[in-house]
Design a protein around this motif. Structure first.
Motif, PDB file in Angstrom:
ATOM      1  N   TYR A 267      57.950  -7.786  38.715  1.00  0.00           N
ATOM      2  CA  TYR A 267      59.090  -7.215  39.434  1.00  0.00           C
ATOM      3  C   TYR A 267      58.715  -6.846  40.868  1.00  0.00           C
ATOM      4  CZ  TYR A 267      62.017  -6.614  35.236  1.00  0.00           C
ATOM      5  OH  TYR A 267      62.800  -6.812  34.123  1.00  0.00           O
ATOM      6  N   GLN A 268      57.449  -6.570  41.119  1.00  0.00           N
ATOM      7  CA  GLN A 268      57.025  -6.110  42.439  1.00  0.00           C
ATOM      8  C   GLN A 268      56.395  -7.223  43.282  1.00  0.00           C
ATOM      9  OE1 GLN A 268      55.757  -1.980  42.697  1.00  0.00           O
ATOM     10  NE2 GLN A 268      55.465  -1.977  40.480  1.00  0.00           N
ATOM     11  N   LEU A 269      56.467  -8.436  42.789  1.00  0.00           N
ATOM     12  CA  LEU A 269      55.868  -9.567  43.481  1.00  0.00           C
ATOM     13  C   LEU A 269      56.629  -9.873  44.771  1.00  0.00           C
ATOM     14  CD1 LEU A 269      53.659 -11.746  43.103  1.00  0.00           C
ATOM     15  CD2 LEU A 269      55.383 -13.143  41.950  1.00  0.00           C
ATOM     16  N   SER A 270      55.894 -10.026  45.858  1.00  0.00           N
ATOM     17  CA  SER A 270      56.471 -10.351  47.158  1.00  0.00           C
ATOM     18  C   SER A 270      55.347 -10.863  48.061  1.00  0.00           C
ATOM     19  CB  SER A 270      57.138  -9.111  47.782  1.00  0.00           C
ATOM     20  OG  SER A 270      56.156  -8.225  48.289  1.00  0.00           O
ATOM     21  N   PRO A 271      55.682 -11.424  49.222  1.00  0.00           N
ATOM     22  CA  PRO A 271      54.624 -11.862  50.133  1.00  0.00           C
ATOM     23  C   PRO A 271      53.706 -10.727  50.598  1.00  0.00           C
ATOM     24  CG  PRO A 271      56.692 -12.911  50.726  1.00  0.00           C
ATOM     25  CD  PRO A 271      57.018 -11.862  49.693  1.00  0.00           C
ATOM     26  N   SER A 272      54.181  -9.499  50.544  1.00  0.00           N
ATOM     27  CA  SER A 272      53.350  -8.365  50.974  1.00  0.00           C
ATOM     28  C   SER A 272      52.462  -7.821  49.853  1.00  0.00           C
ATOM     29  CB  SER A 272      54.234  -7.238  51.524  1.00  0.00           C
ATOM     30  OG  SER A 272      55.084  -6.738  50.516  1.00  0.00           O
ATOM     31  N   THR A 273      52.765  -8.166  48.597  1.00  0.00           N
ATOM     32  CA  THR A 273      51.991  -7.630  47.471  1.00  0.00           C
ATOM     33  C   THR A 273      51.203  -8.687  46.709  1.00  0.00           C
ATOM     34  OG1 THR A 273      53.829  -7.889  45.913  1.00  0.00           O
ATOM     35  CG2 THR A 273      53.687  -5.796  47.112  1.00  0.00           C
ATOM     36  N   VAL A 274      51.485  -9.956  46.924  1.00  0.00           N
ATOM     37  CA  VAL A 274      50.947 -10.998  46.056  1.00  0.00           C
ATOM     38  C   VAL A 274      49.419 -11.062  46.072  1.00  0.00           C
ATOM     39  CG1 VAL A 274      51.189 -12.836  47.797  1.00  0.00           C
ATOM     40  CG2 VAL A 274      51.154 -13.417  45.352  1.00  0.00           C
ATOM     41  N   CYS A 275      48.780 -10.783  47.204  1.00  0.00           N
ATOM     42  CA  CYS A 275      47.314 -10.838  47.242  1.00  0.00           C
ATOM     43  C   CYS A 275      46.709  -9.697  46.415  1.00  0.00           C
ATOM     44  CB  CYS A 275      46.815 -10.792  48.681  1.00  0.00           C
ATOM     45  SG  CYS A 275      47.137 -12.336  49.580  1.00  0.00           S
ATOM     46  N   LYS A 276      47.285  -8.518  46.526  1.00  0.00           N
ATOM     47  CA  LYS A 276      46.789  -7.401  45.730  1.00  0.00           C
ATOM     48  C   LYS A 276      47.043  -7.651  44.249  1.00  0.00           C
ATOM     49  CE  LYS A 276      46.479  -2.397  45.619  1.00  0.00           C
ATOM     50  NZ  LYS A 276      46.783  -1.135  46.319  1.00  0.00           N
ATOM     51  N   LEU A 277      48.184  -8.214  43.908  1.00  0.00           N
ATOM     52  CA  LEU A 277      48.478  -8.515  42.515  1.00  0.00           C
ATOM     53  C   LEU A 277      47.557  -9.619  41.986  1.00  0.00           C
ATOM     54  CD1 LEU A 277      52.387  -8.403  42.452  1.00  0.00           C
ATOM     55  CD2 LEU A 277      50.779  -6.635  41.748  1.00  0.00           C
ATOM     56  N   SER A 278      47.230 -10.585  42.831  1.00  0.00           N
ATOM     57  CA  SER A 278      46.309 -11.648  42.424  1.00  0.00           C
ATOM     58  C   SER A 278      44.941 -11.068  42.084  1.00  0.00           C
ATOM     59  CB  SER A 278      46.171 -12.692  43.536  1.00  0.00           C
ATOM     60  OG  SER A 278      47.411 -13.298  43.833  1.00  0.00           O
ATOM     61  N   ASP A 314      40.576 -12.548  46.469  1.00  0.00           N
ATOM     62  CA  ASP A 314      39.341 -12.885  45.768  1.00  0.00           C
ATOM     63  C   ASP A 314      38.844 -14.257  46.212  1.00  0.00           C
ATOM     64  OD1 ASP A 314      37.569 -12.452  43.138  1.00  0.00           O
ATOM     65  OD2 ASP A 314      38.318 -14.523  43.138  1.00  0.00           O
ATOM     66  N   LYS A 315      37.568 -14.380  46.531  1.00  0.00           N
ATOM     67  CA  LYS A 315      37.024 -15.594  47.144  1.00  0.00           C
ATOM     68  C   LYS A 315      37.134 -16.806  46.224  1.00  0.00           C
ATOM     69  CE  LYS A 315      33.853 -13.492  50.496  1.00  0.00           C
ATOM     70  NZ  LYS A 315      34.531 -12.199  50.468  1.00  0.00           N
ATOM     71  N   ASP A 316      36.847 -16.656  44.947  1.00  0.00           N
ATOM     72  CA  ASP A 316      36.960 -17.786  44.027  1.00  0.00           C
ATOM     73  C   ASP A 316      38.425 -18.203  43.850  1.00  0.00           C
ATOM     74  OD1 ASP A 316      34.231 -17.855  43.640  1.00  0.00           O
ATOM     75  OD2 ASP A 316      34.283 -16.573  41.866  1.00  0.00           O
ATOM     76  N   PHE A 317      39.300 -17.215  43.764  1.00  0.00           N
ATOM     77  CA  PHE A 317      40.732 -17.487  43.651  1.00  0.00           C
ATOM     78  C   PHE A 317      41.213 -18.219  44.905  1.00  0.00           C
ATOM     79  CE2 PHE A 317      45.220 -16.535  44.020  1.00  0.00           C
ATOM     80  CZ  PHE A 317      45.699 -16.508  42.715  1.00  0.00           C
ATOM     81  N   ALA A 318      40.784 -17.751  46.074  1.00  0.00           N
ATOM     82  CA  ALA A 318      41.194 -18.366  47.338  1.00  0.00           C
ATOM     83  C   ALA A 318      40.687 -19.800  47.453  1.00  0.00           C
ATOM     84  CB  ALA A 318      40.680 -17.526  48.507  1.00  0.00           C
TER      85      ALA A 318
END
Length: 330
Positions: A267-278, A314-318
């Motif tokens: 519900y809180q997913l957005s371009p401003s939160t997606v990296c923290k959620l990832s 996260d470096k591996d995720f990126a």
């Protein structure tokens, strides 16, 4: 404080894989003008009574010239808000992809899409593989006119409230270097497969009616126990506490808490939160949340949507995201 309080847009990630058989396609090409087949309807997460689906339609310009057209469609109430949709459609067997950025108005937009291919060429190329055509859609829906941001609602039953208020709790959780927390043995067994197994195993925890937890703090344990009694824990939850709680739910097999926390994050997913959620999905071992964040970031990249805090990813995720981003049919 809940991170959604500062947002003025709601984002919902969509993804569907639709398999159309060669037999269905042959039947469609022989049908009258504007005949169609449609995919299964899927819920738009967070927006009630709103579903999306794909529509494959045949359209003819003349007797000997026709094409397959593919559209994104919505099923929703008449008074619903407009939807900004940024989405990509793929047919991997043909290395086909196309992108759209459309606004759907409930009162006048039936669907957006385009011609995939003229019918005669469709069957000559590689759209069909092993007797089927597999169509994929991935996208982001943006809502700006909803009355209230979606949130997790807990329904507290009379029995849950009564048990919460009783003092006769018979099982002790010892949180290392902090304090003890009491809970009903039957309640913790009912809510956690891990504790249910422990309390039926003949282990010392069953005999002493106590367990020691050393890898989670007191706040996380107390919040989990509140959830066991159907208390509304989501009103004041912040990301960091929620990720600790999700990790707790994963370790102790509290499936309904895990499901609700993942939905809370979605519900809180957005371009401003997606990296923290990832990053949080990795920390808390949430495969579902990780997959959704990954897909969301892929669409942001393909549609040039600015994303905050990419440098913290996260470096591996990126690295995985970078490789996938240069493979347009993944």
């Amino acid at each position: 404080m809940n991170e959604t309080s500062t947002r003025n847009q709601f984002y919902s990630y969509i993804e569907q894989t639709w398999t159309v058989t060669e037999e269905e396609l042959n039947e469609l090409k022989d049908k009258p003008q504007l005949s169609c087949i449609v995919s299964e309807e899927k819920d738009v997460v967070g927006i009630s009574e709103t579903k999306y689906f794909l529509k494959l339609q045949i359209a003819r310009e003349s007797v000997d010239k026709n094409g397959f057209f593919l559209y994104l469609r919505f099923s929703r109430p008449e008074n619903s808000s407009k939807i900004r949709a940024k989405y990509s459609i793929f047919v991997k067997s043909e290395n086909y992809s196309t992108q759209f950025d459309n606004i759907f108005y409930p009162e006048k937009t039936t669907g957006w899409g385009d011609e995939i291919c003229p019918v005669e060429k469709f069957f000559e190329r590689s759209f069909i593989s092993d007797g089927k055509c597999i169509i994929e859609i991935k996208g982001i829906l943006i809502f700006e006119e909803i009355n209230e941001m979606p949130k997790i609602v807990m329904e507290s039953a009379v029995l849950s409230r009564a048990l919460w208020e009783k003092d006769e709790k018979d099982f002790k959780i010892e949180v290392e270097n902090e304090e003890n927390v009491m809970v009903h043995k039957n309640v913790i067994s009912a809510r956690s497969a891990y504790f249910e197994g422990m309390l039926k195993s003949g282990m010392k925890e069953e005999i002493t009616n106590s367990v020691k937890i050393i890898d989670f703090n007191l706040k996380t344990v107390k919040t989990a126990i509140e959830f066991f009694y159907d208390r509304n824990i989501f009103e004041s939850l912040n990301f960091d506490d929620a990720f600790d709680l999700l990790q707790f739910a994963d370790k102790y097999q509290i499936i309904d808490l895990q499901d609700k926390l993942e939905l809370y994050f979605i519900y809180q997913l957005s371009p401003s939160t997606v990296c923290k959620l990832s990053n949080g999905s990795i920390y808390s071992n949430s495969i579902k949340l990780r997959q959704i964040c990954f897909g969301f970031l892929m669409i942001c990249s393909k549609h040039s949507i600015p994303v905050e805090n990419l440098q913290n990813l996260d470096k591996d995720f990126a690295a995985e995201l970078f490789l996938k981003n240069f493979s347009p049919f993944d």
